[in-house]
Design an enzyme around this catalytic site. Structure first.
Site: not given
Ligand SMILES: Cc1cc2nc3c(=O)[nH]c(=O)nc-3n(C[C@H](O)[C@H](O)[C@H](O)COP(=O)(O)OP(=O)(O)OC[C@H]3O[C@@H](n4cnc5c(N)ncnc54)[C@H](O)[C@@H]3O)c2cc1C
Length: 395
Positions: A138-139, A141, A173, A256, A372
């Site tokens: 899944q692409g 993020s 992933s 999901e 998250s």
């Molecule tokens: C093991 C793993 C597998 C993954 N696999 C995939 C995958 O296959 N495909 C894919 O597309 N993505 C994947 N992801 C990405 C995942 O979906 C994102 O990491 C997740 O949605 C959070 O986005 P970010 O990392 O950009 O963090 P950010 O959005 O930058 O957030 C950083 C922190 O700020 C908090 N935050 C952000 N906005 C708010 C708000 N409005 N209010 C309160 N808190 C906030 C978040 O909760 C987090 O703690 C994976 C991530 C992990 C860890």
């Protein structure tokens, strides 16, 4: 029910077995083939690369004997039945001490969306993915778009025969072992951010795609960066219609959160069983009891959500509850594992200890991947409880 009955053509005329009939037959099949499946049992504790081919072979066997085809309609390579059949399969795999390829997680997340929004593509691509001949990822993020997914920047530009995709995905992933990726991209910059998105099924071997694995703290390349440099994607790989990407994403997130949560509870129950066999477990009855309650709550919740989805209902924002329960259960089980195992989890090098260490590390990500915990709690507060939007998000 015999192996022959499940593998016999023509599949379309078979009667879907009742759920409990299916469960009993499948458990019996696993028992009958116990010795042949010893490699799959061993793969449960193996490193990712070592387990990969073994689990793909098992996936092919489950397809060829018909087991994984129950729960899908004959139009997409299935034998009939509903998601309940698939849920039972995942339950029984882990209960039998076996394991399933990680490709199934992305498959279960994406497949129902494909069936609903593009039955033609589903008929073309589901059977190979179901059998483990194709591996999906899944692409979604991007470096600047995680929680705020609608801010993504990957562009999709149409010409006469193709779409040209350019941009960067991250945290994809299993992209290092996948051959196809569902890419969410901006196809229209002139409308509200979430309305201008479209989804494409992209071949990772296509010219212009670069996959760069990222090492997670588990020590494994669990995910990757995926770079798209003017990748030409044929028009028939657009899923549904241009601009449907956001609706498709919201739909698949329900699968999901419920089906992934269900698969995870089956796995967590089996890991709790493993933990009970470890020295020191008897000293932690209250902690183990609490972990069992958390996994049972996850099971009950995901079962209700899956039943609703199977009836064609939409759980809506309440599906965030499933994701919160999943993250809490997974982290609690692994916290208890760390208490029971102590230094063994941190320092030992035998297979079981390495596996516990990896699972503990991965559990930290459960409150991040798939949305998250903070975002899920905000969704519950605002959309289920009707509380006002947080000031930071209201603007
Ligand atoms: C093991 C793993 C597998 C993954 N696999 C995939 C995958 O296959 N495909 C894919 O597309 N993505 C994947 N992801 C990405 C995942 O979906 C994102 O990491 C997740 O949605 C959070 O986005 P970010 O990392 O950009 O963090 P950010 O959005 O930058 O957030 C950083 C922190 O700020 C908090 N935050 C952000 N906005 C708010 C708000 N409005 N209010 C309160 N808190 C906030 C978040 O909760 C987090 O703690 C994976 C991530 C992990 C860890």
């Amino acid at each position: 029910m015999s192996e022959v009955a499940f593998g016999e053509a023509p599949y379309g005329v078979l009667r879907p077995p009742a759920p409990e009939e299916f469960r009993t037959a499948l458990a019996g099949w696993f028992r009958a083939h116990r010795d042949e499946l010893s490699g799959v049992r061993a793969a449960r504790g193996a490193a990712r690369a070592e387990a990969h081919e073994v689990l793909l072979d098992f996936q092919r066997r489950l397809y060829d004997t018909g087991w994984t085809r129950w729960g899908w309609s004959p139009g997409v390579g299935g034998l009939g039945g509903s998601a309940i059949h698939r849920g039972i399969l995942y339950d029984e795999v882990w209960a039998a001490g076996l394991a399933i390829t990680e490709g199934v997680f992305a498959f279960e997340t994406m497949a129902e969306m494909l069936v609903r929004f593009d039955p033609e593509l589903a008929a073309r691509f589901l059977p190979a993915a179901m059998r483990g001949d194709d591996f999906w990822c899944q692409g979604f993020s991007e470096p600047e778009a995680g929680s705020d997914l609608a801010a993504l920047r990957t562009r999709a530009t149409p010409d006469d025969e193709h779409w040209a995709l350019s941009g960067q995905k991250v945290w994809t992933s299993n992209a290092d072992v996948a051959n196809r990726c569902f890419v969410l991209a901006r196809s229209n910059a002139g409308v509200a951010p979430h309305r201008g998105l479209s989804m494409f099924l992209v071949d990772l071997a296509a010219p212009g795609v670069t996959v760069r694995p990222l090492l997670a703290m588990t020590g494994e390349p669990e995910f990757a960066e995926v770079f798209l440099d003017n990748v030409r994607v044929s028009r028939d790989r657009l899923i549904g219609q241009p601009g449907q990407g956001w609706t498709q994403t919201m739909y698949l997130l329900q699968w999901e959160r419920s089906m992934y949560g269900w698969q995870r509870q089956a796995w967590l129950h089996s890991r709790l069983g493993d933990l009970l066999g470890e020295a020191g477990a008897a000293d932690r009855p209250a902690e183990l009891g609490a972990a069992f309650v958390a996994v049972s709550a996850l099971r009950a919740r995901c079962r209700d959500s899956l039943r609703a989805l199977s009836r064609g209902e939409s759980p809506g924002p309440e599906i965030s509850v499933d994701k919160i329960l999943l993250a809490s259960a997974e982290q609690l089980v692994m916290d208890v594992a760390r208490e029971v195992l102590g230094d063994r989890l941190h320092f030992d090098d035998d297979r079981a200890a390495v596996k516990w260490r990896r699972d503990f590390m991965y559990s930290r990500a459960a409150s991040i991947y798939g949305g998250s915990a903070e975002i899920q709690r905000s969704i519950i507060a605002e959309r289920c409880l009707g509380l006002p939007r947080e000031p930071a998000r209201a603007g």
